[in-house]
Design an enzyme around this catalytic site. Structure first.
Site, mmCIF file in Angstrom:
data_model
loop_
_atom_site.group_PDB
_atom_site.id
_atom_site.type_symbol
_atom_site.label_atom_id
_atom_site.label_comp_id
_atom_site.label_asym_id
_atom_site.label_seq_id
_atom_site.Cartn_x
_atom_site.Cartn_y
_atom_site.Cartn_z
ATOM 1 N N ARG A 37 0.799 -1.238 0.000
ATOM 2 C CA ARG A 37 0.000 0.000 0.000
ATOM 3 C C ARG A 37 0.830 1.287 0.000
ATOM 4 N NH1 ARG A 37 -2.190 -3.985 2.733
ATOM 5 N NH2 ARG A 37 -4.221 -4.732 2.020
ATOM 6 N N ASP A 106 6.962 -14.452 2.792
ATOM 7 C CA ASP A 106 8.249 -14.521 2.076
ATOM 8 C C ASP A 106 9.303 -15.391 2.775
ATOM 9 O OD1 ASP A 106 8.752 -11.047 3.098
ATOM 10 O OD2 ASP A 106 9.188 -12.904 4.209
ATOM 11 N N HIS A 121 -0.518 -15.399 7.622
ATOM 12 C CA HIS A 121 -1.071 -15.381 6.249
ATOM 13 C C HIS A 121 -0.513 -16.530 5.443
ATOM 14 C CE1 HIS A 121 -2.366 -10.874 6.418
ATOM 15 N NE2 HIS A 121 -3.084 -11.664 7.177
#
Ligand code: APR
Length: 245
Positions: A37, A106, A121
């Site tokens: 974002r 990641d 997540h």
């Protein structure tokens, strides 16, 4: 960077340890992975996440999901942990922190050596078979999707990534993250705190600290707010923490 603010924050870190750390995409931008974002560079500026990384697309349009979505997910797989990840891994060994709750998929915290990493997540290391529940390494799935979509497990079941897609429930590890956030001081690093339910965690913490380039809606509750880059800030804090412990 204001040296007095860093010194005062280092005192708070040592006084109230051990901390739980909540990280977002901002801790990995210095590894070359854009966040979602930040104006102008966030990943969601150019693609609509709901379109390509949702459970609906996975089900109804697997071609788009595996052609577009997978490429977004795998784009930065060769990134390496940066100084911020390494300092957090050392702070865990030294007892200043007691684990990392990460929104990132990641794998950089684990690769930097952090042991207690709660991936709320999910992760990209393997894919789940929706029929037999077995794991298939992501490298194997990448080979498969070159010739067939969607990828299938040996049992014939559909394979799906172990990341949390838009429309998914969060994995059970989120309950553990809630319990940790409730009973430890929580330090947020590199997250806009705009996505629920991850952004519910800071409201549970008895004590909150924020290290984030931009303001977040939790800043007014925090006992410290440092608005610089994660790697630079943790390096500066680390210098004073070493003098105090
Ligand atoms: N140091 C400190 N802060 C940084 C840095 C940096 N080097 N780089 C970026 N930031 C800040 C940005 O200012 C921004 O506020 O990190 C924040 C990243 O916020 P987002 O891009 O919203 O990422 P995140 O909070 O992790 O998003 C949460 O949204 O789309 C979902 O699943 C996705 O896990 C992701 C979730």
């Amino acid at each position: 960077m204001d040296e007095k603010m860093i010194r005062d924050t280092a005192h708070i870190l040592v006084q109230k340890k051990p901390w739980i750390v909540l990280t977002g995409a901002g801790i990995s931008t210095e590894s070359g992975i854009p966040d979602f974002r930040s104006p102008g560079t966030g990943l969601w500026e150019n693609v609509d996440p709901m379109e390509i990384l949702s459970v609906r697309t996975l089900r109804e349009d697997p071609r788009t999901f595996y052609r577009l979505g997978l490429s977004v997910l795998l784009r930065f797989r060769d990134a390496a942990p940066n100084l911020a990840h390494h300092i957090l891994a050392r702070w865990e060994r030294e007892g200043l922190t007691n684990g990392v709750i990460t929104q990132n998929i990641d794998d950089l915290h684990r690769r930097a050596g952090s042991k207690r990493v709660l991936e709320i997540h999910g992760h990209l290391r393997s894919f789940l078979c929706e029929q037999c529940g077995s794991d298939t390494p992501t490298t194997e799935v990448e080979k498969q999707v070159k010739s067939r979509v969607p990828p299938l497990c040996g049992c014939g079941g559909l394979l799906r990534p172990r990341v949390v897609l838009f429309g998914d429930m969060l994995p059970p590890v989120f309950q553990e993250a809630e319990e940790l956030a409730r009973c430890h001081p929580l330090m947020v690093i590199g997250s806009s705190l705009q996505v629920s339910p991850a952004n519910f965690l800071p409201s549970l913490a008895p004590v909150l600290g924020v290290i984030n380039r931009e303001p977040t809606s939790f800043d007014q509750r925090a006992v410290f707010v440092l608005r610089q880059s994660a790697a630079e800030t943790l390096t500066a804090l680390d210098k004073f923490v070493k003098e105090l412990v």
